[in-house]
Design a protein around this motif. Sequence first.
Motif, PDB file in Angstrom:
ATOM      1  N   ARG A  15       0.793  -1.229   0.000  1.00  0.00           N
ATOM      2  CA  ARG A  15       0.000   0.000   0.000  1.00  0.00           C
ATOM      3  C   ARG A  15       0.826   1.280   0.000  1.00  0.00           C
ATOM      4  N   LEU A  16       2.144   1.172   0.011  1.00  0.00           N
ATOM      5  CA  LEU A  16       2.978   2.381  -0.022  1.00  0.00           C
ATOM      6  C   LEU A  16       3.402   2.654  -1.461  1.00  0.00           C
ATOM      7  N   LYS A  17       3.234   3.886  -1.896  1.00  0.00           N
ATOM      8  CA  LYS A  17       3.508   4.235  -3.295  1.00  0.00           C
ATOM      9  C   LYS A  17       4.420   5.447  -3.408  1.00  0.00           C
ATOM     10  N   ASP A  18       5.005   5.616  -4.585  1.00  0.00           N
ATOM     11  CA  ASP A  18       5.716   6.828  -4.988  1.00  0.00           C
ATOM     12  C   ASP A  18       6.715   7.311  -3.926  1.00  0.00           C
ATOM     13  N   GLN A  19       6.707   8.624  -3.636  1.00  0.00           N
ATOM     14  CA  GLN A  19       7.680   9.176  -2.690  1.00  0.00           C
ATOM     15  C   GLN A  19       7.499   8.589  -1.282  1.00  0.00           C
ATOM     16  N   VAL A  20       6.264   8.221  -0.951  1.00  0.00           N
ATOM     17  CA  VAL A  20       5.986   7.666   0.386  1.00  0.00           C
ATOM     18  C   VAL A  20       6.802   6.387   0.614  1.00  0.00           C
ATOM     19  N   VAL A  21       6.834   5.508  -0.383  1.00  0.00           N
ATOM     20  CA  VAL A  21       7.584   4.257  -0.225  1.00  0.00           C
ATOM     21  C   VAL A  21       9.091   4.516  -0.276  1.00  0.00           C
ATOM     22  N   ILE A  22       9.520   5.461  -1.097  1.00  0.00           N
ATOM     23  CA  ILE A  22      10.952   5.806  -1.159  1.00  0.00           C
ATOM     24  C   ILE A  22      11.416   6.277   0.223  1.00  0.00           C
ATOM     25  N   ASP A  23      10.633   7.173   0.817  1.00  0.00           N
ATOM     26  CA  ASP A  23      11.003   7.712   2.136  1.00  0.00           C
ATOM     27  C   ASP A  23      10.989   6.627   3.212  1.00  0.00           C
ATOM     28  N   SER A  24       9.965   5.765   3.172  1.00  0.00           N
ATOM     29  CA  SER A  24       9.849   4.704   4.177  1.00  0.00           C
ATOM     30  C   SER A  24      11.046   3.750   4.101  1.00  0.00           C
ATOM     31  N   VAL A  25      11.397   3.334   2.892  1.00  0.00           N
ATOM     32  CA  VAL A  25      12.501   2.373   2.724  1.00  0.00           C
ATOM     33  C   VAL A  25      13.840   3.022   3.090  1.00  0.00           C
ATOM     34  N   LYS A  26      14.038   4.248   2.648  1.00  0.00           N
ATOM     35  CA  LYS A  26      15.314   4.921   2.970  1.00  0.00           C
ATOM     36  C   LYS A  26      15.462   5.126   4.472  1.00  0.00           C
ATOM     37  N   THR A  27      14.380   5.562   5.105  1.00  0.00           N
ATOM     38  CA  THR A  27      14.414   5.765   6.565  1.00  0.00           C
ATOM     39  C   THR A  27      14.645   4.434   7.273  1.00  0.00           C
ATOM     40  N   GLY A  28      13.924   3.397   6.834  1.00  0.00           N
ATOM     41  CA  GLY A  28      14.077   2.070   7.433  1.00  0.00           C
ATOM     42  C   GLY A  28      15.518   1.574   7.343  1.00  0.00           C
ATOM     43  N   LEU A  29      16.111   1.705   6.165  1.00  0.00           N
ATOM     44  CA  LEU A  29      17.503   1.245   5.979  1.00  0.00           C
ATOM     45  C   LEU A  29      18.459   2.060   6.848  1.00  0.00           C
ATOM     46  N   GLU A  30      18.195   3.342   6.947  1.00  0.00           N
ATOM     47  CA  GLU A  30      19.028   4.221   7.777  1.00  0.00           C
ATOM     48  C   GLU A  30      18.951   3.797   9.254  1.00  0.00           C
ATOM     49  N   LEU A  31      17.757   3.379   9.681  1.00  0.00           N
ATOM     50  CA  LEU A  31      17.563   2.980  11.083  1.00  0.00           C
ATOM     51  C   LEU A  31      18.105   1.586  11.393  1.00  0.00           C
ATOM     52  N   GLY A  32      18.334   0.782  10.327  1.00  0.00           N
ATOM     53  CA  GLY A  32      18.891  -0.555  10.558  1.00  0.00           C
ATOM     54  C   GLY A  32      18.091  -1.719  10.017  1.00  0.00           C
ATOM     55  N   TYR A  33      16.949  -1.445   9.369  1.00  0.00           N
ATOM     56  CA  TYR A  33      16.217  -2.530   8.704  1.00  0.00           C
ATOM     57  C   TYR A  33      17.104  -3.087   7.594  1.00  0.00           C
ATOM     58  N   ARG A  34      17.061  -4.401   7.401  1.00  0.00           N
ATOM     59  CA  ARG A  34      17.865  -5.007   6.341  1.00  0.00           C
ATOM     60  C   ARG A  34      17.063  -5.968   5.466  1.00  0.00           C
ATOM     61  N   LEU A  35      15.775  -6.146   5.744  1.00  0.00           N
ATOM     62  CA  LEU A  35      14.900  -6.911   4.847  1.00  0.00           C
ATOM     63  C   LEU A  35      13.833  -5.959   4.332  1.00  0.00           C
ATOM     64  N   VAL A  36      13.654  -5.932   3.009  1.00  0.00           N
ATOM     65  CA  VAL A  36      12.595  -5.125   2.405  1.00  0.00           C
ATOM     66  C   VAL A  36      11.715  -6.057   1.589  1.00  0.00           C
ATOM     67  N   ASP A  37      10.410  -6.004   1.854  1.00  0.00           N
ATOM     68  CA  ASP A  37       9.441  -6.902   1.221  1.00  0.00           C
ATOM     69  C   ASP A  37       8.547  -6.108   0.265  1.00  0.00           C
ATOM     70  N   THR A  38       8.555  -6.511  -1.021  1.00  0.00           N
ATOM     71  CA  THR A  38       7.702  -5.866  -2.006  1.00  0.00           C
ATOM     72  C   THR A  38       7.007  -6.953  -2.833  1.00  0.00           C
ATOM     73  N   ALA A  39       6.340  -6.534  -3.907  1.00  0.00           N
ATOM     74  CA  ALA A  39       5.626  -7.486  -4.768  1.00  0.00           C
ATOM     75  C   ALA A  39       5.323  -6.807  -6.098  1.00  0.00           C
ATOM     76  N   GLN A  40       5.187  -7.620  -7.144  1.00  0.00           N
ATOM     77  CA  GLN A  40       4.867  -7.056  -8.454  1.00  0.00           C
ATOM     78  C   GLN A  40       3.580  -6.238  -8.416  1.00  0.00           C
ATOM     79  N   ILE A  41       2.562  -6.745  -7.728  1.00  0.00           N
ATOM     80  CA  ILE A  41       1.250  -6.100  -7.728  1.00  0.00           C
ATOM     81  C   ILE A  41       1.238  -4.805  -6.895  1.00  0.00           C
ATOM     82  N   TYR A  42       2.240  -4.605  -6.037  1.00  0.00           N
ATOM     83  CA  TYR A  42       2.271  -3.376  -5.235  1.00  0.00           C
ATOM     84  C   TYR A  42       2.550  -2.152  -6.112  1.00  0.00           C
ATOM     85  N   GLY A  43       3.128  -2.387  -7.292  1.00  0.00           N
ATOM     86  CA  GLY A  43       3.417  -1.269  -8.186  1.00  0.00           C
ATOM     87  C   GLY A  43       4.457  -0.315  -7.628  1.00  0.00           C
TER      88      GLY A  43
END
Length: 270
Positions: A15-43
Amino acid sequence: MNTNTLPAFGLGTFRLKDQVVIDSVKTGLELGYRLVDTAQIYGNEAEVGQAIAESGVPRDDIFITTKIWTSNYAKDKLVPSLKESLQKLRTDHVDLTLIHWPSPKNEVPVAEFMGALMDAKAQGLTKRIGISNFNIALMQEAIAAVGAENIATNQIELSPFLQNRKVVDFARSQGIHITSYMTLAYGKALKDPVIEAIAQARGATPAQVVLAWAMQLGYAVIPSSTKRENLANNLLAQQLALDDADMAQIAALDRNERLTSPEGLAPVWD
């Protein structure tokens, strides 16, 4: 036994799209997340790929999961569709590729798409393969097709209100890992009085309690958030230890309350 180890904690992007997903993933990686889960249908694979590229975190340090959509299950479509996903994700391989839902009306047999996933693995396009939203009968078919040792996980809806024990027990008996999605039940679990009381007693957030509960049961979790504070707090669930009484109280919340069961996609649930 299955040697397909998975990180226990990751970042979901449903359900995260466009700049919202970019910001979420970048922030997550910066904080220490190391698994990112996506899917073809998420677009959002291209945006996830962009965020990873811009994060400065080495690709080898990140575990990327994507999921094949139902229209790409046929033997001649699956690998090309995954190659397209890899282009969007700006990588030459993902760490885990899942079949997202059972094939509608069994149009593509389980043996066909699992065989195609094995081909993708043999070609080095994905390090591990797995399934999502499969009931026991479908898991049995997948195992018959490729062997349990080749199925890294079954990603299923699982929360304090839907504990999915039959599927979990069967997967465990085969050495197949469980990944829990919608673990917080769209936020409903955070307002549950039992969970709130445990959180208060532990000096934790309700989300930390629910995520710690799932991880203590051996499941991987992939909560998503767009807020830096929540992303940081969720990550701390890994340090929270619940005792047997806490675990028993949450176990008692099960009421088989399923929040996602799309018509035409969902199997007959166990």
